[in-house]
Design a protein around this motif. Sequence first.
Motif, short mmCIF file in Angstrom:
data_model
loop_
_atom_site.label_atom_id
_atom_site.label_comp_id
_atom_site.label_asym_id
_atom_site.label_seq_id
_atom_site.Cartn_x
_atom_site.Cartn_y
_atom_site.Cartn_z
N SER C 34 0.83 -1.20 0.00
CA SER C 34 0.00 0.00 0.00
C SER C 34 0.87 1.26 0.00
N ASP C 35 0.29 2.36 -0.43
CA ASP C 35 1.02 3.64 -0.43
C ASP C 35 1.53 3.98 0.96
N THR C 36 0.69 3.75 1.94
CA THR C 36 1.07 4.11 3.31
C THR C 36 2.21 3.24 3.81
N GLU C 39 5.39 4.36 2.02
CA GLU C 39 5.88 5.64 2.53
C GLU C 39 6.51 5.44 3.90
#
Lengths: 417, 984, 107
Positions: C34-36, C39
């Motif tokens: 996921s993006d989170t 990151e």
Amino acid sequence: MGNRRYSMFAVAREAMRFHAGWERAWKSPEPKKRYDVVVVGAGGHGLATAYYLGKVHGITNVAVIEKGWLGGGNTGRNTTIIRSNYLQDPSAAIYEKARGLYEDLSQDLNYNVMFSPRGLLMLAQSEHEMRGYKRTVYANNLQGVETRWIERNEVKDLVPIINIDGPRYPVLGALYQERGGTARHDAVAWGYARGCSNMGMDIIQQCEVTGVRTENGKVVGVDTSKGSIDCGKLAMVVAGHSSVLAEMAGFRLPIESAALQAWVSEPIKPCMDVVVMANLVHGYMSQSDKGEMVIGGGTDGFNNYTQRGSWHHVEETVRALVETFPMISRLKMLRQWGGIVDMTGDRSPILSKTPVENIFVNCGWGTGGFKSIPGSGWAMAELVAKGEPGPLAADFGLNRFIEGRFIDESVAAGVAH
Amino acid sequence: MSHRLSTGGRLIDRKKPLSFSFNGKSMQGFAGDTLAAALLGAGQTMVGRSFKYHRPRGIVASGVEEPNALVGLGQGDRFEPDQRTTTTELFEGAVTKSQNHWPSLEFDVGEINDKFYRLLPAGFYYKTFMFPRFAWKHLFEPIVRQSAGLGAVPKEADPDRYEQAYAFCDVVVAGGGVSGLAAALREAKAGKRVIVMEQTAHWGGRAVVDGGQIDGHDAEGWVRDAVAALEGMDNVTLMTRTMMSGQYDHGYIVGYQSVADTTPGDGRPRHRLWRIRTKMTIAANGAIERPLSFYGNDIPGVMLASAVRDYVVNWAVAPGKRTVIVTNNDDAYRTALALLDAGLEVPAVVDARDNVNSALIAAVKARGVKVMTGHGIAKVKGRKSVTGVEICRQAGEGTVVNEIACDCVAMSGGWSPIVHLWSHCGGKLNWDEANAMFRPDQTRPATGADGQAMVQIVGAANGDLGLSQIMGSFGIGAASEEEAPIEAVWVMPAGAPPALRFKSFLDYQNDVKVSDVQLAAREGYESVEHTKRYTTLGMATDQGKLSNINGLAVLSDALGRAIPATGTTTFRPPYTPISFGAITGEARGELFQPLRRTPMHAWHEARGAHWEPVGQWRRPYCYPRGNETHREAVNREILNARTNVGLLDASTLGKIVVKGPDAGKFLDMLYTNMMSTLGIGKCRYGLMCNENGFLSDDGVVVRIDEDTWLCHTTSGGADRIHGWMEDWLQCEWWDWKVYTANLTEQFAQVAVVGPKARMLLEKLGGMDVSKEALPFMTFKDGVLGGFNARIYRISFSGELSYEIAVPANEGAAFWEALNAAGEEFGVMPYGTEGLHVMRAEKGFIMIGDETDGTVIPQDLGLGWAISKKKEDYLGKRAQARSHMTDPGRWKLVGLETLDGSVLPDGVYAVAEGHNPNGQRNVQGRVTSTYYSPTLGKGIAMGLVKHGPDRMGEVLDFPADEGKVIKARIVDAVFYDKAGEKQDV
Amino acid sequence: MLILHCPYCGVDCEEAELAPGGEAHLKRFGPGSSDTDFEGYMFARKNPKGVHFERWRHAYGCGKWFLAARCTATLEVFGTYKAQNSVPHPDVIAAVKARRPDWEGYK
């Protein structure tokens, strides 16, 4: 409420009575129960944020709280360089805004911050660096930042004490910002503090935040060593301690804290009127109005909160500068010190909303903090007042780390002091 | 008037007179003198001017704390400003000049500032000089700058050399006084490896001047025996003239040794910088006497009482003939006795304490000296020298009760332990009210790597001032006089009105007065850091060694706050200033950084190569001949390579072997391409990205055998990429069986480039280099012209090209052989610029030009090098982020100016309008731009928004002086689009 | 100027021999994450004022990466261990607890 205006005449008048009539530059009150905005951190950035909240947005029910003494962090520990010759548009915009505000800051604050646009040079000492700086000049010209490329002979004219002939890294020319320079760092903090105090804001020193109170994902106040303070909005402007404060509010930041060092020589008569940065060999130097050569070193690569850096960085930088300015070899280092800089993933700052409603964060200035203070405060005030970033802050949001939309300044120069 | 006494002087050798000069005047001193002692001995009491008011100033102290007596020392390229005379040993022929005055020391125009002192209080510049706006930069600042500054400016490079040394030990003892020697003996006897540093040339510190009995000997005798004992121990190193500059974390010590300061030009290093790791530091560097704050306490002839004593006893110099002593403690009475013993007059001791008595006081009284207790100095009279003092009640406001003629005032405000080394790494202090001093809190020392104390502090530095107390802490018996308690006196008289406080100096060099600190407090600069910075208290070259405690006591008083609540400023290294030369050591000039040379370096140098630094390598940029410009040389080299044959020294290219059963799998993660499928004997161009998706390096990968690949990297990238590989192998995929080795310097590599390249190699002979035997993008091992060689058929120029690696030690011979064999084919070497131009003609990207840390392979049309079959590679996930997949990203294209000119480096293509910050919108930029001699016109590569979809469009590039250059978007491959020339 | 013990070659290394490598025990998120998460892996750092687990390479020595537990406020080193550990070594956890009884533990 207002503090008497400073002027030559006021000084002369006070001289007659041995300066017994000067008032406090800023008041030192106990905290009230509630403020519209609480700014955590009374460094340059926090104080400037408060100042422009009042001046531009008419919000004056503001407290600036500080765990130590105002201006006692990086504001009072940097090498006072002011420049805006950044490559990327968002950086150039906010640093040039800051530089422009510095031009009039003494008059605006009625406090002489001694902004001295004495000129700033970034030496090109390789073909690669030369191309990078030429690119920066073209970018700057389109960004409204006045810089130009100068050839090596003009470098020598501007800086007679420089050695442009190497032997290892001959100077090929320089990126020159004529209106870059320096200012008196403490005066910037003191001037803003006085300005805030005159608008009726409370500057509360020796007041450490111990907790951040939220309700339903929204900030309602902070707990401090001087009791609990309610607030409508909270601005975190605490540089190297941002991660610690964010942890209290329940989120993490793309920040690492590391020591950055600086030092000065014993004072000598004026011999260098400009600021010189030699990024290839990692050294930069200017001469203060007192006559000290002011030198900045490299950032340590490990997490550190001690305000003490590593000695080998001092040696590396001094070597680079003795190579660049051979005459400093017989000067002596008078004092070295360190500060804690907050480095982000792309080495550019963060001015952003946060996962907690009405908490705003301004941090990550890393090695570029002092020069940006007025622009940072201006943009942060707009963000806090409106709840959304204005054009200056728009690109500096936390979301850029998710999107992969970085603002990378290492492109043109190895370091970003 | 000071003068030399006819007898005495512990440290001087009267048989060795030395001549020196001060402001052009010839003077004499003796071996063993400091410059300060020699100046005083020669009657020179006024030695400088203060920073702000240009007031006449004399010598105050006898050691490192001296704020006034700084001179410019030496001449020409050996000139050194701000040299502290009290710690500089006199040497024959020393040339000294006083500082900060114009036109002369005696008559200084800047003294006018003193007349207007009331207009120039602390921080006056923050309140003034603001109007009109330009005035600070153009009018006021130049004046401030010109009048500030202290020493003159060295003009030339330093001819001296400096040395750095390392040492390791168990204990460093800083300070060679009796406490340091006692500590060293204790530690050495316990078997520890001990280094003792003494900043002066002499052992014994204060005790040998002040006297007393230690272990049944007089102090001097005990010191002599202790030093002899230490000298006899193998585990002890004694260093004089060595100052411990700083205590750093984890027991790291920097020491600063004066080696040849007094013998300039003798060939030895001038200074030696010691970097020492020690398990423990013992700070034994004593205490510093404080001045008292009274009107005129800065007039030449007002000195620290201990300094007066030092000059009389150590150097037989009398600072004055009639000395009034003013004190708040007993120690200054020792000065009275020393003066009397030397036959000098002491008209009075003015003691601020009421009803005080002790053996010392009685002894002074017994010598017929008037002791005025409960009194202080209202004013010192005189301007360039002391002519007398006005006496008042200490408790009052300065009403004069008596006036005494004198030419010297010896003052003592008590002693401050030197806690610098204790504090550098965070050792804490307590305020000792009874003794009026900050002293180390032994429960809160600086801690090291193990979390335990790494600094101890002993003797006067620990606040133990009496000899019996000091030696008692080592279990050694000692006798010294009992002293009556000190009484803190911060301002004299206690009720001094403004007129007195405005001339009572705290920081002599920076002209900070009691009134300034009080003003700072009144204006709310209530932190000690604020006051320091607002007033400049303690910011002079002595870093507040004399002034800080007095200043913060005055501040505390003004704020109605206890002294410990005010606290101290931070103690930072160095303890006293150290030369940049010593910090630099040998690393200057050619030795500034290591220089990496290829095996062919000497050949290039002999052929007049113009060098380009590439990392720590030097690479030939071009080889100019005759009167050729660099441009002309580059053009010639390129045309020759395109028509005949050129040679490039490519030895700096990174060469990393990756080997093992999992090497293919590993390289598939490292490169965007599929490397595991590369056939043995084949070459493939590969791209590496960082985890953030950005292109970080490129190069040709070759597969040597089933388990072995060789990865070429950029010249600047070899070490970085090797480290990057190791990082992943050790920290993430540690179960993968892969071994790497960086062989960059093990091989010399030469690119043989051009239509006649094959002929040249065939002439050398030994290997079949035909198209059939060695096709494009393959390699072969063999013996070429007698050299063990590996030949890669790869091309970065677009020409028929061979890159040939030979063992590094055969590189120079191989290069010579190529040149010799190539003569008939018109062989010429070419440099990095030729390399760059030829690759740009072919549209090949260059890491660092087309990439800058913000560019992904997809931007550069290198999608073909990104394997679609792989689930993962470093950077793949990052490249899926929204900004990376944005179709609006700038993409690589070729650019051609409409007029054939060369686009300037780094220009931007503008778009319509401005962004919300008022910046001109842009839509692209030039990444590489050259004159192509092959095509006879300018060519460029650039990144342009939607570039590849806009072929033929013309963009505007604003260049210098308002000129706008028009350039058309074209294919980035300018030369031999079909690739026919390289694959022959 | 730190000294860290290299658990591979047994040398007490000078800081100048070492290359720092940031926070230890980061879990890599690759394609499909996921993006989170991605990151977080790339950027979100604990950056504590206190006990920190971090990476070091004995770059001018044996070349090996190792991990250290160190206090960023005092620079005290609690211990070092080999890089081939996905979580802090139990001996090091014990060493930290012994010196910092209030420490919340590795999170």
